[in-house]
Scaffold this active site. Sequence first.
Site, PDB file in Angstrom:
ATOM      1  N   PHE A   1      -5.404   8.790   1.906  1.00  0.00           N
ATOM      2  CA  PHE A   1      -5.941   7.675   1.138  1.00  0.00           C
ATOM      3  C   PHE A   1      -7.105   7.083   1.932  1.00  0.00           C
ATOM      4  O   PHE A   1      -7.449   7.574   3.014  1.00  0.00           O
ATOM      5  CB  PHE A   1      -4.849   6.622   0.864  1.00  0.00           C
TER       6      PHE A   1
ATOM      7  N   ASN B   1       0.853  -1.190   0.000  1.00  0.00           N
ATOM      8  CA  ASN B   1       0.000   0.000   0.000  1.00  0.00           C
ATOM      9  C   ASN B   1       0.895   1.249   0.000  1.00  0.00           C
ATOM     10  O   ASN B   1       1.604   1.522   0.974  1.00  0.00           O
ATOM     11  CB  ASN B   1      -0.902  -0.059   1.248  1.00  0.00           C
TER      12      ASN B   1
ATOM     13  N   LYS C   1       0.490   3.737   2.934  1.00  0.00           N
ATOM     14  CA  LYS C   1       1.081   3.290   4.206  1.00  0.00           C
ATOM     15  C   LYS C   1       2.600   3.376   4.161  1.00  0.00           C
ATOM     16  O   LYS C   1       3.229   3.816   5.121  1.00  0.00           O
ATOM     17  CB  LYS C   1       0.720   1.827   4.455  1.00  0.00           C
TER      18      LYS C   1
ATOM     19  N   LYS D   1      -0.208  14.751   9.769  1.00  0.00           N
ATOM     20  CA  LYS D   1      -0.928  13.472   9.827  1.00  0.00           C
ATOM     21  C   LYS D   1      -0.152  12.459  10.655  1.00  0.00           C
ATOM     22  O   LYS D   1      -0.714  11.767  11.497  1.00  0.00           O
ATOM     23  CB  LYS D   1      -1.175  12.936   8.404  1.00  0.00           C
TER      24      LYS D   1
ATOM     25  N   TYR E   1     -10.230   6.171   3.840  1.00  0.00           N
ATOM     26  CA  TYR E   1     -11.381   6.920   4.359  1.00  0.00           C
ATOM     27  C   TYR E   1     -11.027   8.360   4.769  1.00  0.00           C
ATOM     28  O   TYR E   1     -11.866   9.060   5.347  1.00  0.00           O
ATOM     29  CB  TYR E   1     -11.971   6.174   5.568  1.00  0.00           C
ATOM     30  N   ASP E   2      -9.796   8.789   4.505  1.00  0.00           N
ATOM     31  CA  ASP E   2      -9.335  10.098   4.987  1.00  0.00           C
ATOM     32  C   ASP E   2     -10.251  11.282   4.652  1.00  0.00           C
ATOM     33  O   ASP E   2     -10.454  12.149   5.510  1.00  0.00           O
ATOM     34  CB  ASP E   2      -7.910  10.386   4.489  1.00  0.00           C
TER      35      ASP E   2
ATOM     36  N   ASP F   1      -1.660  -4.070  10.495  1.00  0.00           N
ATOM     37  CA  ASP F   1      -3.038  -4.141  10.049  1.00  0.00           C
ATOM     38  C   ASP F   1      -3.721  -2.940  10.669  1.00  0.00           C
ATOM     39  O   ASP F   1      -3.417  -2.546  11.800  1.00  0.00           O
ATOM     40  CB  ASP F   1      -3.708  -5.448  10.471  1.00  0.00           C
ATOM     41  N   SER F   2      -4.585  -2.340   9.897  1.00  0.00           N
ATOM     42  CA  SER F   2      -5.202  -1.108  10.366  1.00  0.00           C
ATOM     43  C   SER F   2      -6.575  -0.987   9.757  1.00  0.00           C
ATOM     44  O   SER F   2      -6.917  -1.719   8.828  1.00  0.00           O
ATOM     45  CB  SER F   2      -4.341   0.087   9.954  1.00  0.00           C
TER      46      SER F   2
HETATM   47  P1  IMP Z   1      -5.120  -3.169   5.600  1.00  0.00           P
HETATM   48  O1  IMP Z   1      -4.302  -2.931   4.383  1.00  0.00           O
HETATM   49  O2  IMP Z   1      -5.711  -4.512   5.711  1.00  0.00           O
HETATM   50  O3  IMP Z   1      -4.439  -2.685   6.857  1.00  0.00           O
HETATM   51  O4  IMP Z   1      -6.406  -2.265   5.373  1.00  0.00           O
HETATM   52  C1  IMP Z   1      -6.435  -1.002   5.835  1.00  0.00           C
HETATM   53  C2  IMP Z   1      -7.647  -0.291   5.257  1.00  0.00           C
HETATM   54  O5  IMP Z   1      -8.155   0.523   6.299  1.00  0.00           O
HETATM   55  C3  IMP Z   1      -7.236   0.634   4.116  1.00  0.00           C
HETATM   56  O6  IMP Z   1      -7.404   0.039   2.863  1.00  0.00           O
HETATM   57  C4  IMP Z   1      -8.172   1.805   4.339  1.00  0.00           C
HETATM   58  O7  IMP Z   1      -9.424   1.509   3.759  1.00  0.00           O
HETATM   59  C5  IMP Z   1      -8.328   1.836   5.857  1.00  0.00           C
HETATM   60  N1  IMP Z   1      -7.264   2.678   6.477  1.00  0.00           N
HETATM   61  C6  IMP Z   1      -6.276   2.271   7.310  1.00  0.00           C
HETATM   62  N2  IMP Z   1      -5.483   3.297   7.665  1.00  0.00           N
HETATM   63  C7  IMP Z   1      -5.980   4.372   7.018  1.00  0.00           C
HETATM   64  C8  IMP Z   1      -5.558   5.736   6.963  1.00  0.00           C
HETATM   65  O8  IMP Z   1      -4.559   6.192   7.553  1.00  0.00           O
HETATM   66  N3  IMP Z   1      -6.311   6.527   6.192  1.00  0.00           N
HETATM   67  C9  IMP Z   1      -7.405   6.077   5.518  1.00  0.00           C
HETATM   68  N4  IMP Z   1      -7.828   4.832   5.513  1.00  0.00           N
HETATM   69  C10 IMP Z   1      -7.110   3.969   6.267  1.00  0.00           C
END
Ligand code: IMP
Length: 203
Positions: free
Chosen positions: A159, A9, A12, A182, A161-162, A70-71
Amino acid sequence: MKLYAATGNAGKLRDFITAAASYRCHISPLPQLTEIEPPPEDGLTFAENARAKALYYAARAPGLTVIADDSGLEVDALNGAPGVRSARFAADSGLASSADVDAANNAYLLERLVAIPSAQRTARYKCVLTAAINGNVIAEADGLVDGIILTEPRGTGGFGYDPLFLLPHLNKTMAEIDLDTKLQLSHRGAALRNLLAILDAQH
Ligand code: IMP
């Protein structure tokens, strides 16, 4: 300290590299990441997924300290959804037709919250980061940031939901602030600082 981020990503990765620059730490993308088949992300918590990802990629990059996160977004009015399904929120509901995944997720979130008044649109971003080397988890840390989900997008930065995620004390969305700001207040910045502090103390 040299760490390798197991994330494809770009948003990220940029966050990690920028945040690490203020520490004595260098973060690079994990070499050959695109050639490694991604692991399934089927954990029920951010921590479970981050740990599984870090161990998976560390096993394929012997000797390198790999970090994986994971976020996602937890919305109170949706009982914590989308949570670990944040990246696949619209796709899970069958709305995967759009080529722009972020736009589809944001549109679906607005639809789900259409009847919810602003006082009840509270939410938070969470991030769990895990560092692993040679089959061992060596550090884990998390971070979070609280916000409100707007009724329409604002801003062009960031990116995911920002553009919908309002930081009430700044009256700006995550897509309206610069990257340094940020990272000072974001879940990912906090998780990374916490992780670096743990790793630093081990040396
Ligand atoms: P991951 O790649 O499985 O961690 O999915 C994270 C998803 O959570 C991303 O694709 C976004 O939809 C959302 N997300 C996580 N961190 C952020 C952020 O900092 N800004 C906006 N969306 C986020």
